[in-house]
Every structure is written in C-alpha cells, then in structure tokens.
Design a protein around this motif. Structure first.
Motif, short mmCIF file in Angstrom:
data_model
loop_
_atom_site.label_atom_id
_atom_site.label_comp_id
_atom_site.label_asym_id
_atom_site.label_seq_id
_atom_site.Cartn_x
_atom_site.Cartn_y
_atom_site.Cartn_z
N MET A 59 -5.04 0.89 -7.37
CA MET A 59 -3.74 1.48 -7.32
C MET A 59 -4.19 3.00 -6.98
N SER A 60 -4.53 3.37 -7.52
CA SER A 60 -5.39 5.00 -6.62
C SER A 60 -6.77 5.21 -6.36
N PRO A 61 -6.66 4.30 -5.61
CA PRO A 61 -8.62 4.68 -4.74
C PRO A 61 -8.97 6.24 -4.78
N GLU A 62 -8.33 7.46 -4.30
CA GLU A 62 -8.30 8.02 -4.09
C GLU A 62 -8.57 9.51 -4.96
N SER A 63 -7.75 9.05 -6.92
CA SER A 63 -8.15 9.75 -7.42
C SER A 63 -9.35 8.89 -8.22
N PHE A 64 -9.98 8.36 -7.85
CA PHE A 64 -11.60 8.56 -9.03
C PHE A 64 -13.03 8.86 -7.05
N THR A 65 -13.63 8.79 -8.26
CA THR A 65 -14.71 9.32 -7.30
C THR A 65 -15.62 7.92 -7.06
N LEU A 66 -16.58 7.79 -6.22
CA LEU A 66 -17.58 7.33 -5.58
C LEU A 66 -18.64 6.78 -6.49
N GLU A 67 -18.63 7.82 -7.91
CA GLU A 67 -19.47 7.30 -9.39
C GLU A 67 -18.57 6.94 -9.80
N GLU A 68 -17.39 7.42 -10.48
CA GLU A 68 -16.65 6.32 -11.79
C GLU A 68 -16.71 5.37 -10.61
N LYS A 69 -15.63 5.28 -10.05
CA LYS A 69 -16.14 3.78 -8.99
C LYS A 69 -17.12 2.41 -9.12
N ILE A 112 -17.21 1.70 -12.92
CA ILE A 112 -16.55 0.77 -12.82
C ILE A 112 -16.92 -0.76 -12.89
N LEU A 113 -17.72 -0.86 -11.83
CA LEU A 113 -17.48 -2.01 -10.97
C LEU A 113 -19.47 -2.61 -11.96
N ASP A 114 -19.97 -1.64 -12.47
CA ASP A 114 -21.32 -1.49 -13.73
C ASP A 114 -20.56 -2.53 -14.84
N ASP A 115 -19.79 -1.56 -15.18
CA ASP A 115 -19.31 -2.28 -16.91
C ASP A 115 -18.06 -3.77 -16.29
N MET A 116 -18.05 -4.05 -15.39
CA MET A 116 -17.24 -5.52 -14.95
C MET A 116 -18.25 -5.89 -15.13
N ARG A 117 -19.14 -6.40 -14.31
CA ARG A 117 -20.46 -7.57 -14.16
C ARG A 117 -20.54 -6.90 -15.88
N LYS A 118 -21.35 -5.69 -16.54
CA LYS A 118 -22.06 -6.06 -17.82
C LYS A 118 -21.20 -6.78 -19.03
N SER A 119 -20.34 -6.46 -18.88
CA SER A 119 -18.88 -6.66 -19.83
C SER A 119 -18.68 -9.02 -19.73
N SER A 120 -18.55 -9.12 -18.15
CA SER A 120 -18.39 -10.95 -17.98
C SER A 120 -19.80 -11.14 -18.45
N SER A 121 -21.66 -10.66 -17.76
CA SER A 121 -22.70 -11.05 -18.99
C SER A 121 -22.47 -11.17 -19.31
#
Length: 98
Positions: free
Chosen positions: A24-34, A37-46
């Motif tokens: 919804m608001s990609p400019e509100s997040f730094t590259l590191e935060e993004k 978040i991706l790492d958290d998605m992968r880890k939680s699903s795994s």
C-alpha cells in the motif's frame, strides 16, 4: 490447534500483514525493512510447514495414509503434492513449499 501452532500462525499473519502495508505504501519502508519483512514471511511459512511435518511424522502409517487421502480429495492440491510436502525430503526446510 495447539499453542505452538497458534503462535506460528500469528507470526505468519503479522508478517503477511506487514507485506500488505508495504504494497500500500512502499515509499514508507526502507529497503532493509522490506528485506526483513520478506525474510519474516519466508521464515514464518517455513516454520509452520516444518511443524506440520513434525506432527505428521508422529502419526502411525494408517493415519498418515488416511490423512494424505483426505488432503488429496480436499481440492486444494493433489495427494502427490501433499505427500511431497509432508513426507518427501527433509523434515526441516528453510523455504516454504506452498
């Protein structure tokens, strides 16, 4: 659902909610935060899949077979896919199967 699975599901829900915020608001997040978040998605699903495999491995062979048959008939995926996800390969994986 046991407490461990509930906590894993809550962590996954939070990770995917944060991903929706990024959409919804990609400019509100730094590259590191993004990236986090991706790492958290992968880890939680795994983590959820690994817990499913652990629980499945505790079942007797007859119950495993019946569960695979039932999952295969559910319409989500076929029985072979569920077999590969729950039985084939290492019990603990770093990336989600889904």
């Amino acid at each position: 659902m046991n407490d461990k699975m509930e906590k894993l599901k809550e962590a996954e829900d939070l990770a995917y909610f944060r991903a929706e915020l990024v959409e919804m608001s990609p400019e509100s997040f730094t590259l590191e935060e993004k990236r986090q978040i991706l790492d958290d998605m992968r880890k939680s699903s795994s983590d959820i899949e690994n817990a499913m495999r652990e629980n499945f491995a505790k079942l007797d062979e007859v119950t495993q077979t019946r569960l695979l048959d039932s999952l295969g008939q559910s319409g989500y995926r076929d029985r072979d896919w569920w077999y590969r996800m729950l039985m084939d390969g290492p019990k603990h994986r770093d990336r989600p199967t889904f």
